[in-house]
Design an enzyme around this catalytic site. Structure first.
Site, short mmCIF file in Angstrom:
data_model
loop_
_atom_site.label_atom_id
_atom_site.label_comp_id
_atom_site.label_asym_id
_atom_site.label_seq_id
_atom_site.Cartn_x
_atom_site.Cartn_y
_atom_site.Cartn_z
N CYS A 1 -19.91 51.35 8.09
CA CYS A 1 -20.55 50.90 6.86
C CYS A 1 -21.09 49.47 7.03
O CYS A 1 -21.98 49.24 7.82
CB CYS A 1 -19.55 51.00 5.71
SG CYS A 1 -20.32 51.06 4.10
N HIS B 1 -16.62 56.57 6.62
CA HIS B 1 -15.40 55.76 6.73
C HIS B 1 -14.23 56.56 7.31
O HIS B 1 -13.48 57.16 6.54
CB HIS B 1 -15.00 55.25 5.35
CG HIS B 1 -15.92 54.20 4.84
ND1 HIS B 1 -15.65 52.87 4.94
CD2 HIS B 1 -17.11 54.30 4.21
CE1 HIS B 1 -16.64 52.18 4.40
NE2 HIS B 1 -17.54 53.02 3.94
N GLU C 1 -11.48 55.39 8.31
CA GLU C 1 -10.20 54.80 7.89
C GLU C 1 -9.76 55.30 6.51
O GLU C 1 -8.60 55.11 6.13
CB GLU C 1 -10.28 53.27 7.92
CG GLU C 1 -11.01 52.61 6.77
CD GLU C 1 -12.54 52.69 6.86
OE1 GLU C 1 -13.04 53.38 7.76
OE2 GLU C 1 -13.22 52.10 6.01
#
Ligand SMILES: Nc1ncnc2c1ncn2[C@@H]1O[C@H](COP(=O)(O)OP(=O)(O)O)[C@@H](O)[C@H]1O
Lengths: 612, 227, 81, 81
Positions: B88, B197, B199
């Site tokens: 991102c 993402h 994570e």
């Protein structure tokens, strides 16, 4: 003395400055109290308190502090029930009256949460109005010593296809989305409701929840003579001081002061830095008291901090760092510039405090000192322009027992039941019509603009009825827990229009149920009461009934109200919006891994109906 | 043997650093916080540039961050082969720093988009994707307002023919990226940037309804341990 | 065919967070001698016809209602030379 | 003190989603006669000194490295008359 003071020091005294000395010498000077929204008797009370006419700076302070928005003068007598009828609660650590209530959620953790409106600014400038609404409520939560961990938003708009809704809705959603996303706060729920009654008065209610260690609660208080008063965060500019212009222009003939913007513009990046900076300040234990700067800016922060502390404070107003150097003292006092905080710091800790601010690139300035004089004294380049007992501005505002009575058509409205309607013979068409209605439609256009994952603790968010968060890695070094919290906001203006007493209770019951079905134990309540003008006895009746209903229901359900916000004057001409109490409930789950999702998880599951 | 050290960078306005560090730890690595103003890579074995709004995304996403003192260390190290992953805002910073070609622009729909997104892994020859299989379809959250990947035709052609396109959106392109590009790598393969993402997709309890992000962290840790 | 430029800037009294962030970053990047930066928008509007008074009036209306948010922004219309 | 303007526009070959959205909205709002709209950025850079050649060279460098991303954008520097 600052550089600027030196500069000014060499010049002739400012002839336009309304000092205490000048006020004593010109008792009959006409003052624009009415233009500032003050009634004659309120103005006279100020004269009585001071034993002279107020200076224009003092008038600025009293007019904002005694405004409906800051003093709750019309609602206070009703809101008291939330205290007098409050159920016994072992969880309550800080109740109403502080920036936000705090509840014990176990394992040494506490949660603080509050919902607040930003309705009128969001109509004028939807993006900035809604954005600064989020910014304001987040600073309330920060000022309790907490890390903000999530936001929610309860929205009301006019008819979905109305022209103005097309202007307001996208702007509001973008404002919330941009500000909240940029702060890194997951949005875990909210509401979007369309009803023609909100066309000229959209409602933008923003909720923030934060976590802190139970023994680290911070309060808005300025004790300890000799302690320093620090203003930190964004510079002060001419934001939202449309009203102050009458003061400035009364003494200062200048075009630029006659026209000040009434909108506030936010800087979420600055607020994100402020959050991290404050948390580091708390960790370093260098803050004695702290207050965010909300609607009444420096006026509110100084009077409230002083009133709750040792009682006195000296402020050198010319030290306030400005974005626009032409600001007059009255304007500085009334400025609503965003992303500012005020802290009280001991002289021993001031260097450590400043070092942390520097690390986060946050401007910070000592503007004054705590005293035991019992007076809030402000000077402007050496001349005294404010000298008041701070409690008179902060706590002793006017209180009104506004008259109220049931609206004329209330009985008829209730008598007009659906029984009057013809039975629909085409169920298919009825169903399609329902499915096509904006209030039942998917809210994904809104929710997909909000980050629901950031911080990595979101257990449930849209489309769940309540948001659920894991409590993990909130503060460095703090012990981990299996606990989680659940939150829901609900409200139904149409029910409340029919019966404000029951309507408020239904809002509470819905939020309570939404929290309970996740597996959480509801603990506490916050509320945002959106109503028309309190000067309209019929609106005041709606308000009285709704608060009575909510207080009674809280008692029965055993959940105390810990804080909230009242928004009056939501009306177009003489037509008020539906009374719209929005209720937020917070609950705790001992083991968040055991949360219950809504929806089926596999085949052959049984469906059981509980209740009547 | 000590755990592999993965640096996680924090700029002012970075948001996903905590989640990135947690994901590294879950996978058995050591997450080493790196501060933008401190030009010290602390001898890490790899670097994760997390998402967020560094410098408020002012001017352009990543435009100011790439000049941070830490970046002066990171840029040459990455050029010399240090594994770097940018997600991102981290991807935007890598493009602004010219460690990856092209640029990320305002979403074609002009709105911020947060959704669980289908992604196809196109290339596993990077230290961050070796645990996936080529063509594997995974689900990761996207959440961004400026994720539309653009590059001139020559660059796009080169990316395609060199196998530098690492991820593509499937089941709908959330931002109008050219060639449905969700993530790319540099020619050497050590630097990877993507908009989604990982994570936020490593745990059952929280985040996206998938744990497909784990593959990124297991890939890099295996690679570092086997070095 | 003519091109009309609409420049939109925040009103001077409104906080320009972007401009300030850029100005603060400049010294760190080795640029000195800049006292302030303001960031606004520039629109290039291509007209089908000439940029006569009637067309310019239209563009001004467009600026007023769509391109600028006049609550917080000022605009200026000019014809590309 | 002088003011230097830096205009930054997307390169012509790059899709300008914002400009296109505006152009598409215009007919709906009752504006006709516009064939295209492009949206870019305008920076007003206040110099502490005069806008001499040395200062302009600095601003051009600033535009090249910071204000514009030359992968996708072009810039133009001018002195406010
Ligand atoms: N303004 C909003 N902000 C954030 N979430 C919202 C908002 N409006 C609705 N939601 C979320 O979208 C989901 C669906 O909302 P809604 O259609 O109102 O559902 P329900 O009718 O079941 O309450 C819920 O999870 C709700 O919290």
């Amino acid at each position: 003395m600052s550089e600027r003071a030196d500069k000014r020091g060499g010049q002739a005294p400012d002839p336009n400055l309304d000092t205490v000395e000048r006020a004593e010498g010109t008792p009959d000077e006409r003052q624009p109290y009415a233009e500032l929204g003050m009634k004659l008797d309120e103005y006279e009370r100020v004269r009585d308190i001071l034993g002279r006419r107020p200076t224009s700076s003092e008038l600025a302070i009293y007019s904002v502090m005694w405004s409906e928005h800051c003093s709750y003068k019309s609602s206070k007598v009703h809101l008291r029930q939330f205290g007098t009828k409050a159920p016994e609660s072992e969880a309550l650590l800080v109740g109403m009256g502080e920036n936000a209530g705090v509840v014990d959620i176990g394992d040494g953790w506490a949660a603080t949460f509050k919902i607040e409106s930003h309705n009128h600014p969001s109509y004028v400038e939807p993006h900035q109005g809604a954005a600064t609404g989020v910014g304001g409520i987040v600073r309330d939560i920060m000022s309790m010593g907490a890390r903000p961990i999530a936001v929610m938003d309860a929205l009301r708009f006019g008819a979905a296809d109305a022209h103005d809704t097309r202007r307001v809705l996208p702007g509001v959603v973008e404002g919330i989305s941009h500000y909240g996303n940029c702060l890194g706060l997951p949005n875990i729920g909210g509401e979007v409701v369309f009803d023609p009654c909100y066309i000229g008065n959209p409602l933008v209610n923003a909720l923030c929840v934060g976590l802190l260690r139970k023994d680290q609660i911070k309060l808005a208080t300025a004790p300890g003579p000799g302690n320093k008063v620090v203003l930190f965060g964004a510079l002060t500019g001419p934001d939202g001081i449309g009203g102050a212009s009458v003061l400035a222009s009364a003494t200062f003939e200048d075009e630029s002061h006659a026209k000040r913007p009434s909108v506030q513009v936010g800087d979420p990046f600055m607020e994100k830095l402020l959050i991290e900076c404050c948390l580091e300040l708390y960790q370093a234990d260098v803050v004695v008291g702290i207050q965010d700067l909300g609607a009444a800016g420096v006026s509110c922060a100084t009077t409230e901090l002083a009133a709750k502390g040792t009682g006195g404070m000296d402020v050198k107003l010319e030290l306030v760092p400005l974005r626009d150097p032409s600001l007059r003292p009255e304007e500085i006092l009334m400025s609503e510039s965003q992303e500012r905080m005020m802290a009280v710091v001991t002289p021993d800790d001031i260097d450590a405090f400043m070092a942390i601010c520097t690390k986060w690139d946050i401007p910070a300035t000592v503007i004054g000192e705590v005293t035991d004089s019992g007076r809030l004294v402000m000077t402007w380049y050496g001349e005294t322009i404010v000298d008041i007992p701070p409690g008179t501005a902060a706590d002793d505002g006017p209180v009104y027992e506004r008259p109220f009575h049931e609206p004329a058509g209330q009985t008829a409205l209730n008598a007009d039941t659906p029984a009057r309607l013809a039975r629909p013979d085409d169920l298919r068409a009825t169903l399609l019509k329902l499915l096509g209605s904006p209030n039942l439609a998917s809210k994904e256009w809104v929710t997909s603009q909000y980050d629901r994952y950031v911080r990595g603790n979101t257990v449930l968010a849209q489309p769940a009825d309540a948001g659920v968060l894991r409590i993990s890695e909130v503060m460095p070094g703090a012990e981990e827990t299996t606990r989680g919290i659940a939150l829901s906001t609900d409200g139904n203006g149409r029910y409340a229009r029919l019966d404000p007493y029951a309507g408020a209770q239904l809002a509470l019951a819905e939020a309570y149920r939404n929290v309970a079905v996740t597996g959480a134990r509801p603990l506490a309540v916050t509320n945002c009461l959106n109503f028309g003008s309190p000067e309209d006895p019929e609106v005041m009746w709606q308000f009285a009934e709704a608060t009575r209903g909510l207080a009674d229901a809280c008692k029965i359900l055993g959940v105390p109200v810990t804080g909230g916000n009242v928004s009056f004057y939501n009306q177009t001409g003489s037509t008020p919006i539906h009374p719209t109490p929005v209720v937020g409930v917070l609950g705790v789950i001992d083991d968040v891994a055991g949360r219950v999702r809504s929806g089926f998880t596999g085949p052959d599951e049984k469906v059981i109906l509980l209740g009547e | 043997m000590s755990a592999a050290r993965v640096g996680v960078v924090t700029f002012p306005g970075t948001l996903d650093d905590q989640d990135a560090a947690r994901a590294v730890r879950h996978a058995g690595g050591e997450a080493v916080p790196l501060w933008h103003a401190d030009p010290d890579l602390k001898k890490v074995d790899a670097v994760f540039l997390p998402g967020g709004f560094s410098y408020g995304d002012y001017l352009r996403c990543g435009a100011i961050s790439r000049f941070a003192p830490l970046m002066e260390e990171l840029i040459p190290a990455a050029r010399a082969g240090l594994p770097v992953l940018g997600t991102c805002n981290g991807f935007q910073i890598l493009c602004e720093a010219h460690l990856l070609p092209g640029a990320l622009m305002r979403n074609a729909g002009l709105h911020y988009v947060c959704r669980d997104q289908g992604i196809r892994v196109e290339n596993t020859a990077t230290p961050w994707t070796s645990d996936f299989t080529e063509g594997q379809e995974i689900v990761l959250p996207v959440k961004h307002g400026e994720g539309r990947y653009v590059a001139d035709e020559a660059t796009l052609g080169a990316l395609e023919s060199n196998g530098q396109i690492v991820f593509r959106y499937v089941g709908g392109n959330p931002n109008g990226s050219l060639n449905d590009i969700a993530g790319i790598r540099n020619e050497a393969g050590n630097i990877v940037g993507l908009m989604p993402h990982p994570e936020h997709a490593v745990e059952d309890l929280t985040g996206a309804p998938s744990t497909d992000g784990r593959g990124f962290f297991s890939s890099i840790l295996k690679k570092l341990v086997n070095l | 065919m003519a091109r009309v430029i609409v420049d939109v800037m925040l009103k001077p009294e409104i906080l320009d967070a972007q401009g300030q962030a850029i100005a603060r970053a400049l010294p760190r990047l080795g640029f000195s001698g800049v006292s302030a930066v303001r960031q606004g928008k520039r629109f290039e509007v291509e007209l089908e016809g000439p940029a006569d008074e009637a067309a310019l009036a239209e563009v001004r209306k467009m600026a007023e209602t769509l391109l600028a948010n006049t609550v917080i922004e000022d605009y200026a219309v000019s014809v590309e030379p």
